[in-house]
Motif scaffolding. Sequence first.
Motif, PDB file in Angstrom:
ATOM      1  N   SER A  95      10.080   9.314   2.073  1.00 20.89           N
ATOM      2  CA  SER A  95       9.050   8.296   2.304  1.00 20.89           C
ATOM      3  C   SER A  95       8.965   7.966   3.780  1.00 20.89           C
ATOM      4  O   SER A  95       9.940   8.087   4.524  1.00 20.89           O
ATOM      5  CB  SER A  95       9.354   7.031   1.508  1.00 20.89           C
ATOM      6  OG  SER A  95      10.480   6.362   2.036  1.00 20.89           O
ATOM      7  N   ALA A 101       2.799   2.934   3.081  1.00 17.25           N
ATOM      8  CA  ALA A 101       3.814   3.884   2.643  1.00 17.25           C
ATOM      9  C   ALA A 101       3.191   5.228   2.299  1.00 17.25           C
ATOM     10  O   ALA A 101       2.100   5.291   1.721  1.00 17.25           O
ATOM     11  CB  ALA A 101       4.553   3.342   1.437  1.00 17.25           C
ATOM     12  N   TRP A 103       4.330   9.288   0.772  1.00 19.41           N
ATOM     13  CA  TRP A 103       5.360   9.994   0.010  1.00 19.41           C
ATOM     14  C   TRP A 103       5.237  11.497   0.213  1.00 19.41           C
ATOM     15  O   TRP A 103       4.132  12.028   0.288  1.00 19.41           O
ATOM     16  CB  TRP A 103       5.212   9.693  -1.478  1.00 19.41           C
ATOM     17  CG  TRP A 103       5.477   8.265  -1.819  1.00 19.41           C
ATOM     18  CD1 TRP A 103       4.560   7.265  -1.946  1.00 19.41           C
ATOM     19  CD2 TRP A 103       6.751   7.669  -2.070  1.00 19.41           C
ATOM     20  NE1 TRP A 103       5.174   6.080  -2.259  1.00 19.41           N
ATOM     21  CE2 TRP A 103       6.527   6.292  -2.349  1.00 19.41           C
ATOM     22  CE3 TRP A 103       8.055   8.148  -2.092  1.00 19.41           C
ATOM     23  CZ2 TRP A 103       7.556   5.411  -2.643  1.00 19.41           C
ATOM     24  CZ3 TRP A 103       9.087   7.266  -2.388  1.00 19.41           C
ATOM     25  CH2 TRP A 103       8.838   5.921  -2.653  1.00 19.41           C
TER      26      TRP A 103
END
Length: 113
Positions: A95, A101, A103
């Motif tokens: 991450s 955020a 991924w």
Amino acid sequence: VQLQASGGGLVEPGGSLRLSCAASGSVTSFSTLGWFRQAPGKQRDMVARITSTGSTTYADSVKGRFTISRDNAKNTVYLQMSSLKPEDTAVYYCSYTDYRAYWGQGTQVTVSS
């Protein structure tokens, strides 16, 4: 930001693996990088994370066995895993967090004899 993880595989109990995750695109200097894992039928849990200043946090289950590090020049985060146990078997996701955020795609780690 795009994340490319690598380094998973099959390892025997007690063995070691190193995961890598390279970030590309609009990376910033104040990101927190981390590793999460998800075993079948379970939620995704934090394994380790490292801030832009190098401060680290580990899940209790991996303390003393896993080490997270980062190379800011390469925008890459690593997870050195040692003394692996069958319960470490999972898909590992990297991450990247700054304003939001991101991924990676996940890499399978299987610990089995």
